[in-house]
Design a protein around this motif. Structure first.
Motif, PDB file in Angstrom:
ATOM      1  N   UNK A   1       0.837  -1.199   0.000  1.00 52.02           N
ATOM      2  CA  UNK A   1       0.000   0.000   0.000  1.00 52.02           C
ATOM      3  C   UNK A   1       0.877   1.255   0.000  1.00 52.02           C
ATOM      4  N   UNK A   2       0.686   2.087  -0.993  1.00 55.85           N
ATOM      5  CA  UNK A   2       1.472   3.317  -1.118  1.00 55.85           C
ATOM      6  C   UNK A   2       1.379   4.168   0.144  1.00 55.85           C
ATOM      7  N   UNK A   3       0.182   4.335   0.679  1.00 58.10           N
ATOM      8  CA  UNK A   3      -0.028   5.227   1.822  1.00 58.10           C
ATOM      9  C   UNK A   3       0.579   4.691   3.115  1.00 58.10           C
ATOM     10  N   UNK A   4       0.867   3.390   3.166  1.00 55.07           N
ATOM     11  CA  UNK A   4       1.436   2.796   4.379  1.00 55.07           C
ATOM     12  C   UNK A   4       2.915   2.463   4.212  1.00 55.07           C
ATOM     13  N   UNK A   5       3.430   2.588   3.005  1.00 57.19           N
ATOM     14  CA  UNK A   5       4.813   2.215   2.723  1.00 57.19           C
ATOM     15  C   UNK A   5       5.804   3.225   3.307  1.00 57.19           C
ATOM     16  N   UNK A   6       6.981   2.732   3.668  1.00 53.31           N
ATOM     17  CA  UNK A   6       8.083   3.598   4.090  1.00 53.31           C
ATOM     18  C   UNK A   6       8.951   3.985   2.893  1.00 53.31           C
ATOM     19  N   UNK A   7       9.005   3.084   1.907  1.00 53.63           N
ATOM     20  CA  UNK A   7       9.783   3.323   0.690  1.00 53.63           C
ATOM     21  C   UNK A   7       8.851   3.189  -0.506  1.00 53.63           C
ATOM     22  N   UNK A   8       8.899   4.147  -1.422  1.00 48.05           N
ATOM     23  CA  UNK A   8       8.076   4.117  -2.624  1.00 48.05           C
ATOM     24  C   UNK A   8       8.966   4.413  -3.819  1.00 48.05           C
ATOM     25  N   UNK A   9       8.446   4.168  -5.014  1.00 44.50           N
ATOM     26  CA  UNK A   9       9.241   4.485  -6.183  1.00 44.50           C
ATOM     27  C   UNK A   9       8.609   4.047  -7.477  1.00 44.50           C
ATOM     28  N   UNK A  10       9.344   4.241  -8.538  1.00 38.75           N
ATOM     29  CA  UNK A  10       8.888   3.907  -9.887  1.00 38.75           C
ATOM     30  C   UNK A  10       9.476   2.548 -10.274  1.00 38.75           C
ATOM     31  N   UNK A  11       8.649   1.515 -10.265  1.00 34.25           N
ATOM     32  CA  UNK A  11       9.102   0.182 -10.636  1.00 34.25           C
ATOM     33  C   UNK A  11       9.566   0.123 -12.089  1.00 34.25           C
ATOM     34  N   UNK A  12       9.144   1.076 -12.901  1.00 32.51           N
ATOM     35  CA  UNK A  12       9.429   1.027 -14.333  1.00 32.51           C
ATOM     36  C   UNK A  12      10.531   2.007 -14.727  1.00 32.51           C
ATOM     37  N   UNK A  13      11.268   2.491 -13.733  1.00 36.26           N
ATOM     38  CA  UNK A  13      12.388   3.371 -13.997  1.00 36.26           C
ATOM     39  C   UNK A  13      13.627   2.591 -14.401  1.00 36.26           C
ATOM     40  N   UNK A  14      14.617   3.293 -14.917  1.00 29.62           N
ATOM     41  CA  UNK A  14      15.823   2.653 -15.434  1.00 29.62           C
ATOM     42  C   UNK A  14      16.982   2.685 -14.442  1.00 29.62           C
ATOM     43  N   UNK A  15      16.865   3.466 -13.374  1.00 32.17           N
ATOM     44  CA  UNK A  15      17.917   3.510 -12.363  1.00 32.17           C
ATOM     45  C   UNK A  15      17.618   2.447 -11.306  1.00 32.17           C
ATOM     46  N   UNK A  16      17.844   1.203 -11.669  1.00 34.84           N
ATOM     47  CA  UNK A  16      17.367   0.055 -10.903  1.00 34.84           C
ATOM     48  C   UNK A  16      17.720   0.139  -9.421  1.00 34.84           C
TER      49      UNK A  16
END
Length: 282
Positions: free
Chosen positions: A194-209
């Motif tokens: 859950x985005x609202x409960x997460x401590x870490x979020x991000x773009x899974x489809x980004x290129x900076x793995x």
């Protein structure tokens, strides 16, 4: 700005208009955010626009095609475009053409676009971004598998065996709709935390793995900055965000790296992609 960037800016303006109308959160990401801060617009050699949206806002935007009724703009995702392979969206201008070289065999909408990325929960605990890289790598493995239908090619005398084998693989993926089976799997996976409960979020489809996972508090507040002749939203913590991705982001890269990264097999800002493909027998 060159002519392609002008068209992309037109699309961005419509995106921003709809987001503001529906009170949807969005922000520039990646090189587009860097361009806004360092250049107050496009990085001179850039050839795309990237925006991010928290997952709930992203899902709401994807359902707003009626906002573009009577225009040539099209919200593209794997549900609206049957042969589109990604789990992030694009806003396309169907009256134009930009056929990316890698996807010339995909029978999708090939209009000029801006990318729209969902920002998802990555961890319920604070972790080093590199330790969450496996999650992004898992997503890109699925992307590569979904690319297989594009292996379709003409059978040539000198490479006939290889061409036939690749066509069989591409055909099986196409017939059994394996790419969209993958899409459903990926969507379930990226929404797991859950985005609202997460401590870490991000773009899974980004290129900076190894760098995409970031503290969620960086994504809580936004400010407006100049991007060419409009005001756009960026993270208030843009300095932390850009430093994480690029290091000393105000420093220009070497001249040999000051190039775009989207290569095309067909480009027109005045002819729709369907007519362009038909006329050029692509």
């Amino acid at each position: 700005m060159n002519d392609l960037q002008k068209k992309q800016l037109e699309i961005l303006k419509e995106f921003v208009r709809v987001c503001n109308k529906h009170n949807l959160k969005y922000f520039l990401v990646g090189g587009t955010c860097l361009g806004a801060i360092r250049h107050k617009g496009f990085i001179p050699w850039d050839d795309d626009i990237d925006v991010g949206m928290p997952r709930s806002d992203y899902d709401k935007f994807m359902a707003l095609q009626d906002e573009f009724k009577g225009t040539s703009l099209f919200i593209q995702n794997y549900k609206t475009d049957g042969k589109y392979i990604y789990n992030f969206g694009k806003l396309r201008d169907s009256s134009t053409t930009f056929i990316e070289s890698f996807y010339k065999n995909h029978r999708i909408n090939h209009g000029v676009w801006i990318d729209i990325f969902p920002i998802d929960g990555m961890s319920y605990e604070v972790k080093d971004s590199s330790k969450l890289a496996y999650k992004v790598k898992r997503i890109w493995l699925n992307v590569y598998l979904a690319y297989l239908p594009a292996l379709r090619r003409k059978v040539r005398k000198e490479t006939w065996f290889k061409d036939i084998c690749l066509n069989i693989v591409a055909g099986l993926f196409y017939i059994f709709d394996i790419a969209h089976y993958r899409n459903k799997h990926v969507e379930k996976y990226v929404k797991k935390i859950d985005y609202d409960k997460a401590k870490m979020v991000g773009n899974y489809f980004g290129f900076n793995v190894k760098k995409e996972a970031m503290p969620r508090e960086w994504f809580n507040e936004f400010i407006e900055v100049d991007f060419e002749d409009i005001k756009v939203s960026v993270l208030k913590e843009y300095d932390k965000y850009l430093t994480k991705l690029y290091g000393d982001y105000m420093k220009f890269p070497p001249i040999e790296k000051q190039v775009g990264h989207h290569y095309n097999k067909g480009l027109s800002l005045t002819e729709g992609y369907e007519d362009y493909i038909k006329r050029n027998r692509i």
